[in-house]
Structure formats: structure tokens, C-alpha cells
Design an enzyme around this catalytic site. Structure first.
Site, PDB file in Angstrom:
ATOM      1  N   ASP A 197      66.576 -55.558 -37.293  1.00 17.33           N
ATOM      2  CA  ASP A 197      66.784 -54.919 -38.306  1.00 17.33           C
ATOM      3  C   ASP A 197      66.389 -53.702 -38.297  1.00 17.33           C
ATOM      4  OD1 ASP A 197      67.297 -57.278 -39.716  1.00 17.33           O
ATOM      5  OD2 ASP A 197      65.532 -58.111 -39.503  1.00 17.33           O
ATOM      6  N   ASP A 240      60.153 -57.697 -26.865  1.00 18.56           N
ATOM      7  CA  ASP A 240      58.756 -56.274 -27.163  1.00 18.56           C
ATOM      8  C   ASP A 240      58.904 -56.364 -28.462  1.00 18.56           C
ATOM      9  OD1 ASP A 240      58.192 -56.470 -24.413  1.00 18.56           O
ATOM     10  OD2 ASP A 240      58.471 -54.818 -24.163  1.00 18.56           O
ATOM     11  N   LYS A 256      63.632 -66.696 -39.678  1.00 14.44           N
ATOM     12  CA  LYS A 256      62.825 -65.907 -38.314  1.00 14.44           C
ATOM     13  C   LYS A 256      62.019 -65.934 -37.801  1.00 14.44           C
ATOM     14  CE  LYS A 256      64.862 -62.005 -40.692  1.00 14.44           C
ATOM     15  NZ  LYS A 256      65.427 -60.705 -41.100  1.00 14.44           N
ATOM     16  N   GLY A 275      55.493 -52.603 -49.281  1.00 13.58           N
ATOM     17  CA  GLY A 275      55.542 -53.967 -49.127  1.00 13.58           C
ATOM     18  C   GLY A 275      54.962 -53.717 -47.498  1.00 13.58           C
ATOM     19  N   ALA A 276      54.223 -55.274 -47.382  1.00 16.39           N
ATOM     20  CA  ALA A 276      54.399 -55.527 -45.669  1.00 16.39           C
ATOM     21  C   ALA A 276      54.136 -57.163 -45.553  1.00 16.39           C
ATOM     22  CB  ALA A 276      52.794 -55.482 -46.124  1.00 16.39           C
ATOM     23  N   ARG A 278      46.429 -56.830 -50.118  1.00 18.45           N
ATOM     24  CA  ARG A 278      46.389 -55.541 -48.853  1.00 18.45           C
ATOM     25  C   ARG A 278      45.842 -56.599 -48.010  1.00 18.45           C
ATOM     26  NH1 ARG A 278      43.155 -50.759 -49.582  1.00 18.45           N
ATOM     27  NH2 ARG A 278      42.287 -50.530 -47.279  1.00 18.45           N
ATOM     28  N   ARG A 329      50.988 -55.817 -52.820  1.00 22.26           N
ATOM     29  CA  ARG A 329      50.264 -56.334 -53.811  1.00 22.26           C
ATOM     30  C   ARG A 329      49.335 -57.101 -53.184  1.00 22.26           C
ATOM     31  NH1 ARG A 329      54.523 -59.868 -56.856  1.00 22.26           N
ATOM     32  NH2 ARG A 329      55.776 -59.765 -54.874  1.00 22.26           N
ATOM     33  N   ARG A 383      76.494 -62.821 -45.893  1.00 23.62           N
ATOM     34  CA  ARG A 383      77.728 -61.793 -46.383  1.00 23.62           C
ATOM     35  C   ARG A 383      77.824 -62.073 -44.391  1.00 23.62           C
ATOM     36  NH1 ARG A 383      77.653 -57.750 -51.711  1.00 23.62           N
ATOM     37  NH2 ARG A 383      76.826 -59.294 -52.668  1.00 23.62           N
ATOM     38  N   SER A 384      77.402 -62.308 -43.839  1.00 24.69           N
ATOM     39  CA  SER A 384      77.514 -62.118 -42.196  1.00 24.69           C
ATOM     40  C   SER A 384      78.727 -62.890 -41.760  1.00 24.69           C
ATOM     41  CB  SER A 384      76.201 -62.621 -41.673  1.00 24.69           C
ATOM     42  OG  SER A 384      75.436 -61.985 -41.977  1.00 24.69           O
TER      43      SER A 384
END
Length: 283
Positions: A113, A88, A76, A139-140, A166, A164, A26-27
Site C-alpha cells: 500500500d 519488515d 489485512k 487518520g490513523a 487521539r 478522531r 475492482r481488483s
């Protein structure tokens, strides 16, 4: 005598979004609206780039008139190794979403972000304060890392996280410090008890993805609950939080706000994130 019309586009700055695939982004609609609204002679286009071609494409883009680009999946993380200068926060998050092609030829990589995440909350929940109580992040992955960094920077004193797998959450704790407390995935519901801010930073609940199955009985009324997913705009996670009396913020604003710093750098005007923009991007 050269045709002035054919010459002028060469001087108009070009930016774009790099990804594979990229047709869904959509950007272009977002930045295109801003260019039109502010009467800026510039262009913003989708640039489909296969991973194996990323380095070659980045080298040639400045010579084609590009002043910068957004970066999305799957590039990314990869762009960090290809950039000459990495901020940084991009280094800490381990990913970049905004590139600036400098006049000296160097590529500058940043991550906006986290900025977009916090700006979205502050616009839609102006009474929110990071230090009101613990934050809980589900989430991670890359998006979660940006959220964690921005929440800690904003003043959250305790950040709970579960994933999920760990070990990915453990890695975030090792990198971001003692304020981060890791919960087992099976204890995700317990993690919400007493939390003042709750974030779904997974893709679960997105159209075409598995649902997010986290018990929400421990959510207290008034808790700020936000979901990074914006397709659908009102996820089942947000629906249940709303039904429990929580203050909810959808994920679209993060997309809109994270785009603003790049637009300003490329085109020289700080754009406004408003209801008109939301409507345009939702289409």
C-alpha cells in the site's frame, strides 16, 4: 488420451482477492485487464471468505493452484498471524495486502500500500519531493499507517497526524518515532499550516460515509493534496484543495500501483499503470 484443453487450466497460475464482502472489489477487473493485455494464461478471481474460515482457506489455496492473493477488509491484519514469512514493512504497518504462496508451501506476506501511495504521487506529481516540507496525515487506521511508513521512508522530516481517536495517532508516534507530531482532532485545520503534503487517509468523504469536515483555510497554494478515497474520484476534500490552488492527486492510482508488485510476483511480468488501466478500472 487426456483432453489437453481440460488439462491446461490446471497449469495456469491462479491469484485472487480475499475479503468479506468482496463483490465490490475492482481488483479482478484490474488484474484481468493485465492478464489479457500481456497474453498471460492465468486467472484472478474474487474469493469471499468469512473471518472464521480464513485460516482454512489459506491452507487449501496453494493446493488448488493459487500462487498468491491480495487481501482486503477485514483480513489485512489477521493474515499476519497466519503467514510463515512477514516482510519488515508489513510488520511495521501491522497489515498485509499481498500474499505469495511459495513452492515450498510457505505463505509470504507483504504490504504494498505504501509503495502504491508513493508511486501514485510520483506518477501524477513528478516534481514532488518528500523533503519539501512537513506532511500532514488525517487518520490513523491501517491505510494511514502505510502512508506514514512510506512518507518517512521517502524522506519526510516532519510528519503531522491527527485522528478522531487521539490514542491511535499516539500509537503511531510511539512506533514510528520522533518525526511524528500528534495534533488533536479539533486542531486538524491548524495542522495544515505550512504543510507541503496533505493526505486524507480516512474513509470520510467516500460515498455512503460521513463527509470530511476539516477547515482548509491554512492550505497554501501549490501544496500537494491527495485523498485515498476514490469513490467519488473527485472528493469534496480534493475539490476544495483545487479551488485553493493546490496540486491534487486522486486515490485511484494508489489502488492501481499497489497491485503491480503482486502481479509481477504471481504472473512473471511487471505491468504498466497507464490511462487505459484507469479507464478500465473505473468502468
Amino acid at each position: 488420451m487426456p483432453d489437453s484443453q481440460s488439462q491446461s487450466p490446471r497449469h495456469a497460475p491462479i491469484a485472487g482477492v480475499l475479503g468479506w464482502p468482496i463483490a465490490h472489489s475492482r481488483s479482478p477487473r484490474l488484474h484481468g485487464h493485465w492478464l489479457s493485455k500481456y497474453g498471460i494464461a492465468g486467472h484472478y478471481i474474487p474469493v469471499p471468505v468469512m473471518p472464521e474460515h480464513l485460516a482454512d482457506v489459506l491452507r487449501v489455496m496453494p493446493r488448488m493452484g493459487f500462487v498468491g492473493a491480495n487481501v482486503t477488509i477485514p483480513h489485512k491484519e489477521s493474515v499476519l498471524a497466519l503467514a510463515d514469512v512477514v516482510t519488515d514493512r508489513a510488520a511495521l504497518i501491522g497489515a498485509a495486502n499481498t500474499l505469495i504462496f511459495r513452492p515450498d508451501g510457505k505463505i509470504h506476506a507483504d504490504n504494498t500500500d505504501g509503495y502504491g501511495f508513493i508511486a501514485n504521487i510520483r506518477q501524477n506529481a513528478p516534481d514532488w519531493h518528500a523533503d519539501q516540507g512537513p506532511a500532514a496525515v488525517i487518520g490513523a487506521g491501517g491505510a494511514a499507517r502505510a502512508v506514514v511508513a512510506s512518507l518517512l521512508e521517502s524522506g519526510v522530516t516532519e510528519l503531522r497526524i491527527c485522528n478522531r481517536t487521539r490514542i491511535r495517532a499516539e500509537q503511531i508516534r510511539s512506533e514510528f518515532g520522533a518525526k511524528v507530531i500528534v495534533y488533536d482532532w479539533a486542531q486538524a485545520g491548524n495542522m495544515l499550516e505550512g504543510a507541503a503534503t496533505v493526505v486524507n487517509a480516512t474513509s470520510m468523504g467516500m460515498e455512503g460515509k460521513p463527509p470530511l469536515r476539516v477547515p482548509m483555510e491554512a492550505l497554501a497554494p501549490g501544496t500537494l493534496v491527495t485523498d485515498l478515497v476514490y469513490t467519488p474520484l473527485m472528493t469534496a476534500f480534493l475539490e476544495e484543495a483545487k479551488a485553493r490552488g493546490c496540486q491534487i492527486v486522486d486515490g485511484l492510482g494508489m489502488l492501481l500501483h499497489q497491485a503491480a508488485p503482486g502481479f509481477e510476483r504471481w504472473f512473471g511480468h511487471r505491468p504498466e499503470v497507464d490511462d487505459e488501466l484507469r479507464a478500465i478500472v473505473l468502468g
